[in-house]
Design an enzyme around this catalytic site. Structure first.
Site, PDB file in Angstrom:
ATOM      1  N   GLY A  68      -8.036   1.761   2.380  1.00  0.00           N
ATOM      2  CA  GLY A  68      -8.104   0.584   3.235  1.00  0.00           C
ATOM      3  C   GLY A  68      -7.193   0.776   4.429  1.00  0.00           C
ATOM      4  O   GLY A  68      -6.300   1.623   4.417  1.00  0.00           O
ATOM      5  N   ASP A  69      -7.403   0.000   5.456  1.00  0.00           N
ATOM      6  CA  ASP A  69      -6.470   0.048   6.580  1.00  0.00           C
ATOM      7  C   ASP A  69      -5.301  -0.892   6.266  1.00  0.00           C
ATOM      8  O   ASP A  69      -5.334  -1.661   5.306  1.00  0.00           O
ATOM      9  CB  ASP A  69      -7.177  -0.332   7.895  1.00  0.00           C
ATOM     10  CG  ASP A  69      -6.413   0.204   9.106  1.00  0.00           C
ATOM     11  OD1 ASP A  69      -5.238   0.572   8.957  1.00  0.00           O
ATOM     12  OD2 ASP A  69      -6.994   0.255  10.215  1.00  0.00           O
ATOM     13  N   ALA A  70      -4.278  -0.818   7.125  1.00  0.00           N
ATOM     14  CA  ALA A  70      -3.021  -1.516   6.835  1.00  0.00           C
ATOM     15  C   ALA A  70      -3.249  -3.005   6.574  1.00  0.00           C
ATOM     16  O   ALA A  70      -3.646  -3.740   7.479  1.00  0.00           O
ATOM     17  CB  ALA A  70      -2.053  -1.323   7.996  1.00  0.00           C
TER      18      ALA A  70
END
Ligand code: NOJ
Length: 717
Positions: A249-251
């Site tokens: 996932g992204d941040a």
């Protein structure tokens, strides 16, 4: 799955499994070792061999199963030696260079214990307001695919376990490059046709090149945040393409499902995201480990764990979790400096030149503009905060002590009371040439750095106009991380060199280019719009049912793509702006050089092929100048009639080569289904019978056509 992984998974508790599915930002937590002892399987870590070794030791010696860590970091365009920003690298049209730069970054990063990077970004980017265009390869699908794959090869090498390799992450899956209004993180609503043919294609290529991981994007696609999109993450990426790596996932992208308003709380968000196909959540807190877990299907949980452990295994971490602190690379070397210096020069684009460049032997030079003295050339992504390059002024003094250089920046990057354009103009007399160094500082592009006004910030345009009127030869050097709107000064500037943010050795490369020690030959990877109101703008647009024409021209056919110039406003019902000329200021692929080249007629090995056939396209190119220089040959496809409205042109092949004075070289390209076909909405490649034209040349505006007929398959007996 290896025996080791099967055995580990069979022995892991649910908590141990979930710990493997999270990467935590080290700077948010004081006691990284404690996090590792609690079972966190991956961490962002400020790179240093001793520090990463200590952390790995915690994982290996002080956790029950001794599973080593993925140490992730955004190594985007260099680690210790900073290369040109990816958008600049794209301008080189040189996959071999991109691969070499990524290999350098991997060597430096792995020597400090980093084993996982969040690069390359292969988001097709058609909106220069979006600050992240700096981090990718621009507006073209093929360029993103080819350079993304080259970057993956560079990072990963032949063997991820090598002490010089790191795992690559293709990001941001998917369509993050088309946010509404160019505003970062904004909504994306895209048709399956465009998703398949534009946004997914580069990911397909980098997955095929072996990218170890793929990062989900922050945006929604058709209402579904990608972190919760099972169709995209599992259906297309994992099932259809067979991607067996890690989806990260992204941040805080998982937690963001709550403000996206598709999840009621974090528990819900975590369950949705892992269920959709996320394997590692980025961000969160140690307390959030396990949230939503009871709602996770155990087979899905084990699949995610297996993917993560397999990556650790491929990286050789079970055998060699530590790096040799004595071999850590902490400084650029003379070799790495030479490499990025050459790369910065190869990435430059000569936008205009009336012959002022290269400079001869000026005795007195006036150096002005904020980039005369700025040391901000590294670009949007560097990990060693505070790192700078030298300035153009200092580099000029070092390389050319024989020239008397007056340095007067005149203006800053933002309007200021100290701006003194009058002082610069008063100083012009007595100088042989004025070099105006303008642009955007690094902080103006990158993540969360969208702009609504793309003109040069502050009073830089005014400075250029004033200097251009002062009667002395003028060169403009532009350093920036995105296409800019230059309409308010470009016609007055006889020579303009786009140098982007060129990295550690950018100023040296700029001086090399100014004096012809290096040859500019890059091409724009993104169109420069005439005005912000024209955005999104890209060369591979569809023709529309009512294409506009230029004033005075005959009605254009679809072959007249390089339409530029005043719109024919007398022709009322055509697709245009009443107040803007047609076409961009500079289209994708634009750029020239100091050397000149002549093209022969492009030829095909056959003029008729079947839908599954291939031909060889060849063209002879001759260096007609007295300088050794590089030429970039571009091949565009025009599909005359198709079942789905085709783009007016589509880049299907390119090559860059160095030619000596007088040398003729034959460029050849294979043209087959991959070049001729397009994707149906179910992902299959369709090659339709009919007539196409291949357009070959140095830029879109100067191509030569060669027709090809594609015939249907024979009817079955
Ligand atoms: C957010 C960005 O979108 C992504 O590209 C990056 O890798 C992560 N932050 C980690 O820094």
């Amino acid at each position: 799955m290896s025996e080791r992984i099967a055995d580990l998974v069979s022995r892991m508790t649910a908590a141990e499994k979930l710990g493997q599915l999270q990467i935590i930002f080290r700077p948010n937590h004081d006691d990284a070792a404690a996090l590792v002892r609690r079972g966190i399987g991956s961490m962002f870590w400020p790179p240093s061999a001793t520090a990463t070794n200590a952390l790995q030791r915690e994982a290996v010696e002080n956790t029950r199963l001794g599973i080593p860590l993925l140490i992730g970091l955004d190594v985007i365009h260099g680690q210790r030696t900073i290369a040109p920003v990816p958008l600049a690298q794209a301008a080189s049209f040189d996959p071999a260079m991109v691969e070499e730069l990524a290999a350098l970054a991997a060597r430096e990063a792995r020597s400090g214990g980093v084993n996982w990077t969040f690069s390359p970004m292969v988001d097709v980017s058609r909106d220069p307001r979006w600050g992240r265009v700096v981090e990718g390869f621009g507006e073209d699908v093929l360029l993103n695919a080819a350079l993304g794959a080259a970057m993956v090869r560079g990072y990963q090498g032949d063997d991820l376990a090598a002490a010089t390799s790191i795992a690559a992450t293709a990001k941001h899956f998917v369509a993050y490059g088309q946010p509404e209004g160019g505003r970062d993180y904004n909504t994306v609503d895209v048709s399956d046709h465009r998703l398949r043919n534009v946004h997914l294609e580069p990911f397909r290529a980098v997955v095929a090149a072996g990218a170890a991981s793929v990062m989900a994007s922050f945006n929604t696609v058709a209402g579904v945040p990608v972190h919760a999109d099972r169709r995209l993450l599992t259906g297309i990426l994992k099932d259809e393409w067979g991607f067996d790596g890690v989806v990260v996932g992204d941040a805080d992208g998982v937690a963001n499902l709550v403000p996206h308003r598709v999840a009621t709380d974090l528990d819900d968000a975590v369950a949705l995201a892992y269920g959709a196909g996320i394997d590692i959540e980025m961000g969160g807190t140690p307390e959030s480990i396990g949230w939503g877990a009871e709602r996770l299907d155990s087979a899905r949980l084990d699949d995610a764990v297996r993917r993560v452990l397999s990556l650790k295994e491929r990286l050789g971490l079970f055998e060699t979790p530590y790096v040799d602190p004595d071999a850590e690379i902490t400084e650029p070397s003379s070799e790495s400096r030479a490499l990025v210096r050459a790369a910065a020069a190869r990435s430059a684009v000569l936008l205009r030149n009336d012959g002022t460049l290269p400079l001869g032997a000026p005795r007195r030079m006036l150096l002005t503009g904020p980039y005369a003295t700025s040391t901000d050339h590294l670009g949007a992504w560097t990990q060693y905060f505070g790192a700078r390059s030298v300035s153009i002024a200092d580099e000029l003094a070092a390389q050319h002590p024989e020239i008397v250089v007056t340095v007067l920046p005149g203006v800053g990057f933002v309007e200021d009371d100290a701006d003194d354009i009058g002082g610069v103009i008063a100083a012009v007399p007595g100088h042989d040439v004025v070099v105006v160094c303008v642009g955007e500082p690094s902080s103006f592009s990158g993540e969360a750095a969208s702009r609504s006004d793309l003109r040069l910030p502050g009073r830089q345009a005014e400075l250029i106009r004033a200097v251009a009127a002062a009667g002395v030869p003028v060169v403009v050097v532009m350093a920036n991380g995105r296409p800019l709107v230059v309409a308010d000064w470009i016609d007055q500037a006889p020579a303009v060199l786009e140098v982007w943010h060129g990295g550690t050795e950018a100023p040296a490369a700029i001086v090399d280019l100014l004096f012809g020690v290096a040859e500019p030959a890059g091409r724009l990877p993104m169109s420069f719009p005439r005005a912000v109101g024209q955005i999104p703008i890209h060369y591979d647009h569809e023709n529309t049912g009512r294409p506009a024409t230029t004033r005075g021209s005959l009605r254009l056919t679809t072959t007249d793509v390089a339409v530029e110039g005043p719109a024919n406003v007398a022709e009322k019902f055509t697709s245009k702006y009443l107040d803007l000329d047609l076409g961009p200021q500079f289209p994708f692929g634009h750029g020239s050089g100091y050397a000149t080249f002549a093209y022969g007629e492009p030829r095909l090995s056959a003029s008729v092929i079947g839908v599954d056939g291939s031909v060889e396209l060849t063209v002879e190119v001759t260096n007609t100048s007295t300088r050794t220089g590089d030429e970039v040959v571009q091949v565009f496809l025009e599909d005359l009639v198709a079942s789905v409205a085709p783009p007016v042109r589509r880049l299907v092949a390119f090559a860059r080569r160095t030619l000596a004075p007088g040398e003729t070289s034959t460029f050849s390209f294979a043209i087959g289904p991959a070049q001729l076909g397009f994707r149906l909405t179910d992902g299959t490649l369709a090659v339709e019978p009919g007539n196409v034209v291949l357009h070959v040349g140095p830029t879109l505006a100067a191509t030569r056509p060669v027709p090809l007929r594609v015939t249907p398959p024979p009817l079955p007996h």
